[in-house]
Design an enzyme around this catalytic site. Structure first.
Site, PDB file in Angstrom:
ATOM      1  N   ASN A   1       0.833  -1.206   0.000  1.00  0.00           N
ATOM      2  CA  ASN A   1       0.000   0.000   0.000  1.00  0.00           C
ATOM      3  C   ASN A   1       0.861   1.247   0.000  1.00  0.00           C
ATOM      4  OD1 ASN A   1      -2.331  -1.565   0.376  1.00  0.00           O
ATOM      5  ND2 ASN A   1      -2.166  -1.445   2.606  1.00  0.00           N
TER       6      ASN A   1
ATOM      7  N   GLY B   1       2.130  -6.799   4.149  1.00  0.00           N
ATOM      8  CA  GLY B   1       3.088  -7.688   3.488  1.00  0.00           C
ATOM      9  C   GLY B   1       4.408  -6.978   3.251  1.00  0.00           C
TER      10      GLY B   1
ATOM     11  N   ASP C   1       0.757   4.500   2.116  1.00  0.00           N
ATOM     12  CA  ASP C   1       0.114   4.980   3.350  1.00  0.00           C
ATOM     13  C   ASP C   1       0.032   6.506   3.343  1.00  0.00           C
ATOM     14  OD1 ASP C   1       0.123   2.351   4.124  1.00  0.00           O
ATOM     15  OD2 ASP C   1       1.450   2.633   5.861  1.00  0.00           O
TER      16      ASP C   1
ATOM     17  N   ASP D   1       4.032  -5.342  12.408  1.00  0.00           N
ATOM     18  CA  ASP D   1       4.730  -5.832  11.206  1.00  0.00           C
ATOM     19  C   ASP D   1       6.235  -5.954  11.466  1.00  0.00           C
ATOM     20  OD1 ASP D   1       2.294  -5.785   9.908  1.00  0.00           O
ATOM     21  OD2 ASP D   1       2.595  -3.770   9.087  1.00  0.00           O
TER      22      ASP D   1
ATOM     23  N   ASP E   1       4.544   6.941  16.755  1.00  0.00           N
ATOM     24  CA  ASP E   1       3.623   6.433  15.728  1.00  0.00           C
ATOM     25  C   ASP E   1       3.685   4.903  15.774  1.00  0.00           C
ATOM     26  OD1 ASP E   1       2.225   5.783  13.445  1.00  0.00           O
ATOM     27  OD2 ASP E   1       3.527   6.871  12.055  1.00  0.00           O
TER      28      ASP E   1
HETATM   29  P1  ATP Z   1       0.143  -2.185  14.419  1.00  0.00           P
HETATM   30  O1  ATP Z   1      -1.183  -2.697  13.886  1.00  0.00           O
HETATM   31  O2  ATP Z   1       0.045  -0.825  15.051  1.00  0.00           O
HETATM   32  O3  ATP Z   1       1.262  -2.350  13.482  1.00  0.00           O
HETATM   33  P2  ATP Z   1      -0.181  -4.392  16.216  1.00  0.00           P
HETATM   34  O4  ATP Z   1      -1.457  -3.990  16.885  1.00  0.00           O
HETATM   35  O5  ATP Z   1      -0.223  -5.460  15.209  1.00  0.00           O
HETATM   36  O6  ATP Z   1       0.561  -3.116  15.652  1.00  0.00           O
HETATM   37  P3  ATP Z   1       1.070  -4.376  18.803  1.00  0.00           P
HETATM   38  O7  ATP Z   1       0.656  -5.467  19.704  1.00  0.00           O
HETATM   39  O8  ATP Z   1       0.507  -3.014  19.042  1.00  0.00           O
HETATM   40  O9  ATP Z   1       0.871  -4.873  17.309  1.00  0.00           O
HETATM   41  O10 ATP Z   1       2.658  -4.203  18.853  1.00  0.00           O
HETATM   42  C1  ATP Z   1       3.568  -5.195  18.427  1.00  0.00           C
HETATM   43  C2  ATP Z   1       4.804  -5.134  19.302  1.00  0.00           C
HETATM   44  O11 ATP Z   1       5.420  -3.840  19.161  1.00  0.00           O
HETATM   45  C3  ATP Z   1       4.544  -5.295  20.786  1.00  0.00           C
HETATM   46  O12 ATP Z   1       4.516  -6.677  21.174  1.00  0.00           O
HETATM   47  C4  ATP Z   1       5.722  -4.543  21.396  1.00  0.00           C
HETATM   48  O13 ATP Z   1       6.879  -5.375  21.416  1.00  0.00           O
HETATM   49  C5  ATP Z   1       5.956  -3.409  20.380  1.00  0.00           C
HETATM   50  N1  ATP Z   1       5.244  -2.195  20.800  1.00  0.00           N
HETATM   51  C6  ATP Z   1       4.009  -1.792  20.417  1.00  0.00           C
HETATM   52  N2  ATP Z   1       3.654  -0.627  21.014  1.00  0.00           N
HETATM   53  C7  ATP Z   1       4.700  -0.288  21.789  1.00  0.00           C
HETATM   54  C8  ATP Z   1       4.967   0.820  22.663  1.00  0.00           C
HETATM   55  N3  ATP Z   1       4.071   1.806  22.842  1.00  0.00           N
HETATM   56  N4  ATP Z   1       6.168   0.859  23.303  1.00  0.00           N
HETATM   57  C9  ATP Z   1       7.085  -0.130  23.117  1.00  0.00           C
HETATM   58  N5  ATP Z   1       6.888  -1.198  22.301  1.00  0.00           N
HETATM   59  C10 ATP Z   1       5.722  -1.289  21.649  1.00  0.00           C
HETATM   60  O1  RIB Z   2       0.183  -2.726   9.779  1.00  0.00           O
HETATM   61  C1  RIB Z   2       0.299  -1.423   9.277  1.00  0.00           C
HETATM   62  C2  RIB Z   2      -0.102  -1.397   7.823  1.00  0.00           C
HETATM   63  O2  RIB Z   2      -1.469  -1.750   7.727  1.00  0.00           O
HETATM   64  C3  RIB Z   2       0.007  -0.047   7.163  1.00  0.00           C
HETATM   65  O3  RIB Z   2       1.270   0.180   6.590  1.00  0.00           O
HETATM   66  C4  RIB Z   2      -1.149  -0.041   6.171  1.00  0.00           C
HETATM   67  O4  RIB Z   2      -0.726   0.006   4.832  1.00  0.00           O
HETATM   68  C5  RIB Z   2      -1.973  -1.278   6.492  1.00  0.00           C
HETATM   69  O5  RIB Z   2      -1.775  -2.309   5.576  1.00  0.00           O
END
Ligand code: ATP
Ligand code: RIB
Length: 305
Positions: free
Chosen positions: A11, A41, A13, A250, A244
């Protein structure tokens, strides 16, 4: 050396920060607009490639300027893009991201990501894969394609990893094609019906284990928990200033796969992934925020000494 093959979304973003989520019918000002390459991906492939893993991506972009930019960025980050196909009818995928209160809300336009076919995936896998390689995928491509690709990859002798995002329930037969599943809290709840708060950690891990695969549940700033048939793991997140969270999960997954490719111990792999992901949340953007191996390693050394 084992390599990583990612089937997944690409994508562009478009990300903007707001002080609060706009109400129905409301127009409001945002700030700190950022456009950069993303897609689950692409991000997971970039996290592994930046961590020095031989990484191939199977995906699809549109025949447009955004697609060209996506491909350029992926190559620059070290991902092999020979098997990223080009759609004649669909435009490159888009993600509209609102960053608010140290979290995000994302709306996707799948575009070319939904135009990939199982024949394209199988042909690509046939050309790239060697038994023992890793196959990683998510749910931003058509579910039917992902499901058949997992089964095909398993048949080729690959280690399979699924990040079921965006979340949807999976049939039992899909779990049987998985070595690992990696979910965040909300994905865990959609798939298992169990929200993994502190008192339900074990129950949630056990639910996935009983489906037949190893599991990692990421818990944002609370770190991650994981379970195999033999052991349970709990890894705290590292304390960082959160700018952020886009791509945190990912980065975690791509970095974890790097360690699996190197046959590292699971505790070490989870710890490495956690350090890499915490660096990502301390920067703006998706792929541009993902750390290199050298950055993660240096950060780990600083925090473990
Ligand atoms: P996103 O969809 O935002 O990419 P997600 O919801 O799939 O993330 P999260 O569980 O939020 O995944 O985060 C993945 C990992 O990133 C966590 O297990 C942790 O190790 C790290 N992480 C996420 N948020 C934080 C934070 N605020 N501070 C430090 N580490 C973080
Ligand atoms: O996990 C984050 C990603 O989800 C973003 O980069 C966005 O493109 C969506 O696929």
């Amino acid at each position: 050396m084992r390599k990583l093959i990612v089937l997944g979304s690409l994508n562009m973003d478009m990300s903007i920060e707001t002080d609060r989520i706009p109400m129905q019918g409301e127009t409001m000002h945002g700030k700190d607009f950022l456009m950069n390459t993303g897609g689950k991906g692409g991000n997971q492939a970039v996290a592994a490639a930046k961590a020095n893993t031989l990484t191939y991506l199977i995906g699809k972009v549109g025949s447009d300027v955004l697609g060209e930019q996506v491909l350029k960025d992926l190559s620059q980050y070290g991902v092999h893009t020979d098997y990223v196909h080009t759609s004649k009818q669909e435009s490159t995928g888009l993600a509209m991201i609102i960053r608010c209160n140290h979290d995000n809300r994302i709306v996707l336009h799948a575009g070319a990501n939904y135009d990939i076919t199982i024949d394209e995936v199988k042909d690509s896998l046939h050309n790239i894969a060697k038994s023992n390689d890793l196959f990683l995928t998510q749910l931003e491509n058509p579910y039917s394609v992902v499901k058949e690709a997992l089964s095909y990859a398993k048949g080729l002798g690959l280690t399979t990893i699924l990040n079921p995002a965006p979340a949807q329930k999976l049939e039992d037969e899909v779990y049987q094609t998985l070595d690992w599943i990696v979910v965040n809290e909300s994905e865990c709840e959609v798939l298992s019906g169990i929200y993994p708060d502190e008192e339900h950690h074990i129950q949630a891990l056990q639910w996935f284990l009983e489906k037949g695969c190893n599991v990692i549940i990421t818990l944002g700033e609370h770190g991650s928990i994981a379970c195999t048939k033999h052991e349970q793991y709990r890894i705290p997140a590292n304390k960082v200033e959160t700018l952020d969270t886009t791509g945190a999960g990912d980065t975690f997954i791509g970095a974890f796969c790097k360690c699996l490719c190197e046959n590292q111990d699971i505790t070490d792999a989870l710890q490495y992934a956690s350090y890499a992901a915490s660096l990502t949340v301390s920067r703006y953007g998706a792929q541009c925020a993902i750390p290199t191996h050298e950055e993660t390693y240096e950060y780990m050394l600083k925090h473990t000494l």
